[in-house]
Design an enzyme around this catalytic site. Structure first.
Site, PDB file in Angstrom:
ATOM      1  N   HIS A  14       9.957 -17.845  -3.185  1.00 50.96           N
ATOM      2  CA  HIS A  14       9.179 -19.801  -2.808  1.00 50.96           C
ATOM      3  C   HIS A  14       7.886 -19.071  -3.619  1.00 50.96           C
ATOM      4  O   HIS A  14       7.384 -18.646  -2.321  1.00 50.96           O
ATOM      5  CB  HIS A  14      10.219 -20.186  -2.064  1.00 50.96           C
ATOM      6  CG  HIS A  14      11.353 -20.414  -2.321  1.00 50.96           C
ATOM      7  ND1 HIS A  14      12.237 -19.477  -1.420  1.00 50.96           N
ATOM      8  CD2 HIS A  14      12.210 -21.383  -2.927  1.00 50.96           C
ATOM      9  CE1 HIS A  14      13.328 -19.958  -2.395  1.00 50.96           C
ATOM     10  NE2 HIS A  14      13.946 -21.436  -2.189  1.00 50.96           N
ATOM     11  N   ASP A  70      10.468 -20.526  -7.106  1.00 47.66           N
ATOM     12  CA  ASP A  70      10.372 -21.280  -6.767  1.00 47.66           C
ATOM     13  C   ASP A  70       9.894 -22.355  -5.980  1.00 47.66           C
ATOM     14  O   ASP A  70       8.904 -21.731  -5.017  1.00 47.66           O
ATOM     15  CB  ASP A  70      12.185 -21.926  -6.691  1.00 47.66           C
ATOM     16  CG  ASP A  70      12.976 -21.475  -6.938  1.00 47.66           C
ATOM     17  OD1 ASP A  70      12.853 -21.076  -8.139  1.00 47.66           O
ATOM     18  OD2 ASP A  70      14.603 -21.411  -7.262  1.00 47.66           O
ATOM     19  N   ASP A  71      10.187 -23.757  -6.248  1.00 46.69           N
ATOM     20  CA  ASP A  71       8.730 -24.779  -5.021  1.00 46.69           C
ATOM     21  C   ASP A  71       8.095 -25.306  -5.500  1.00 46.69           C
ATOM     22  O   ASP A  71       7.213 -25.717  -4.793  1.00 46.69           O
ATOM     23  CB  ASP A  71      10.574 -24.630  -4.085  1.00 46.69           C
ATOM     24  CG  ASP A  71      11.685 -25.238  -3.652  1.00 46.69           C
ATOM     25  OD1 ASP A  71      11.418 -25.183  -4.781  1.00 46.69           O
ATOM     26  OD2 ASP A  71      11.921 -24.988  -2.406  1.00 46.69           O
ATOM     27  N   HIS A  75      13.907 -32.392  -6.683  1.00 51.24           N
ATOM     28  CA  HIS A  75      14.442 -31.323  -5.206  1.00 51.24           C
ATOM     29  C   HIS A  75      15.352 -31.694  -4.096  1.00 51.24           C
ATOM     30  O   HIS A  75      14.934 -31.025  -3.198  1.00 51.24           O
ATOM     31  CB  HIS A  75      13.188 -30.128  -4.847  1.00 51.24           C
ATOM     32  CG  HIS A  75      14.441 -29.104  -4.428  1.00 51.24           C
ATOM     33  ND1 HIS A  75      14.418 -28.235  -3.313  1.00 51.24           N
ATOM     34  CD2 HIS A  75      13.952 -27.620  -5.039  1.00 51.24           C
ATOM     35  CE1 HIS A  75      14.446 -28.205  -3.875  1.00 51.24           C
ATOM     36  NE2 HIS A  75      14.381 -26.850  -4.504  1.00 51.24           N
ATOM     37  N   HIS A 103      13.150 -26.877 -13.242  1.00 52.05           N
ATOM     38  CA  HIS A 103      13.692 -26.869 -11.372  1.00 52.05           C
ATOM     39  C   HIS A 103      13.851 -28.256 -10.448  1.00 52.05           C
ATOM     40  O   HIS A 103      13.535 -28.629  -9.502  1.00 52.05           O
ATOM     41  CB  HIS A 103      12.514 -26.282 -10.057  1.00 52.05           C
ATOM     42  CG  HIS A 103      13.303 -25.657  -8.980  1.00 52.05           C
ATOM     43  ND1 HIS A 103      14.818 -25.260  -8.619  1.00 52.05           N
ATOM     44  CD2 HIS A 103      13.156 -25.534  -7.425  1.00 52.05           C
ATOM     45  CE1 HIS A 103      15.090 -24.907  -7.308  1.00 52.05           C
ATOM     46  NE2 HIS A 103      14.086 -24.605  -6.789  1.00 52.05           N
TER      47      HIS A 103
HETATM   48 ZN   LIG Z   1      14.330 -25.029  -4.616  1.00 50.71          ZN
END
Ligand SMILES: [Zn+2]
Length: 296
Positions: A266, A112-113, A167, A163
């Site tokens: 991540h 993620d991210d 965010h 995502h």
């Molecule tokens: Zn995230």
């Protein structure tokens, strides 16, 4: 008289010692405070948020992924949290569709991210060396900054999931329409780089789906997306100082006794320990007979 002097001197030393301890503690606290706020303050705040979210998430034993996977694999199913709404049923069915064919041990590595230059490129290199494909839940703003990295993710055969654009919890969880707009904008950005053929419906909520507003979850499912959480994690978002060893231990404890693993890691800016942990995670999964798959 001598006794009295001795007593006074002794008392004086005890007082001085206590005073010294207090001074020491004061400076240590201030130093920690200074360190905590000096660099990348925003990331720290996000980390803390994420940590809180993760812990909260874990506490909820009967989370969606776990139950869905258990059902799919026809393992013993405990009395679970009631799935009450149509959209929850629909979401669960969709995850089942994707995972139903799996009878053996399977691991979904999710990142993620990203995409980021400093972490994603190392992650890609490790995956390539091991001939493994993963799933990258990307942030739209990061896609704007690192389009070449996203292109590489795609070219090397990995799955790309959505995502959100920013965010930013305040934004994405403000209303269903804001959330959908962020998701659509991100899809457009991804398409602009990997091509109009991009059509992955897998979506991950910033911080996970647990306790998110019902109307937002419903809007996502109604618009054809499948939100998916995780049932295993390394804790690489839980404070920037968490050691590789501790992250690996966290992985082992959350992977225990599970045949299907959706693993949260991540690849955002500054997650410099992720590649090192990833190598250990991959070795464990291989040694323990897991196959690898992607969410697409
Ligand atoms: Zn995230």
């Amino acid at each position: 008289m001598k006794k009295k002097t001795l007593l006074i001197v002794t008392l004086f030393y005890i007082m001085a010692f206590i005073f010294g301890l207090a001074i020491g503690k004061y400076f240590a606290t201030n130093k920690a405070k200074a360190e905590g706020t000096s660099d990348v303050e925003i990331i720290n705040i996000e980390d803390k948020k994420q940590e809180k979210e993760n812990k909260e998430f874990e506490k909820n034993q009967n989370n969606n992924v776990e139950n869905t996977i258990k059902d799919t694999q026809k393992q013993e199913t405990k009395p679970t949290e009631e799935i009450t709404t149509d959209y929850e049923k629909k979401n669960k069915e969709k995850i089942k569709e994707v995972m139903a064919k799996k009878t053996r041990k399977v691991a979904y590595l999710t990142f993620d991210d990203g995409p980021s230059k400093d972490v994603t490129l190392s992650v890609l290199e490790i995956l390539k060396q091991n001939n493994i494909k993963g799933t990258f839940f990307v942030i739209g703003e990061m896609v704007k900054t690192n389009p070449d990295v996203l292109k590489k993710i795609n070219e090397e055969g990995h799955a790309i999931g959505n995502h959100t654009l920013t965010h930013n919890y305040k934004s994405v969880y403000s209303s269903p329409s804001v959330m959908l707009k962020e998701i659509e904008d991100t899809d457009k950005l991804i398409k602009g780089i990997v091509g109009e053929g991009y059509n992955n419906r897998f979506f991950r909520f910033p911080g996970g789906s647990f306790k998110r507003p019902m109307d937002i979850k419903k809007a996502i499912v109604d618009n054809g997306y499948i939100y998916i959480d995780w049932n295993c994690l390394t804790g690489d978002a839980e404070g920037k100082m968490m050691s590789v060893e501790r992250q690996y231990e966290r992985f082992l404890s959350t992977a225990k006794n599970k045949n299907s693993l959706v693993i949260l890691m991540h690849d955002g800016i500054g997650k410099k320990t992720t590649p090192e942990v990833l190598i250990k995670v991959i070795n464990y999964l291989k040694e323990n007979g897991y196959e690898f798959d992607i969410l697409r």
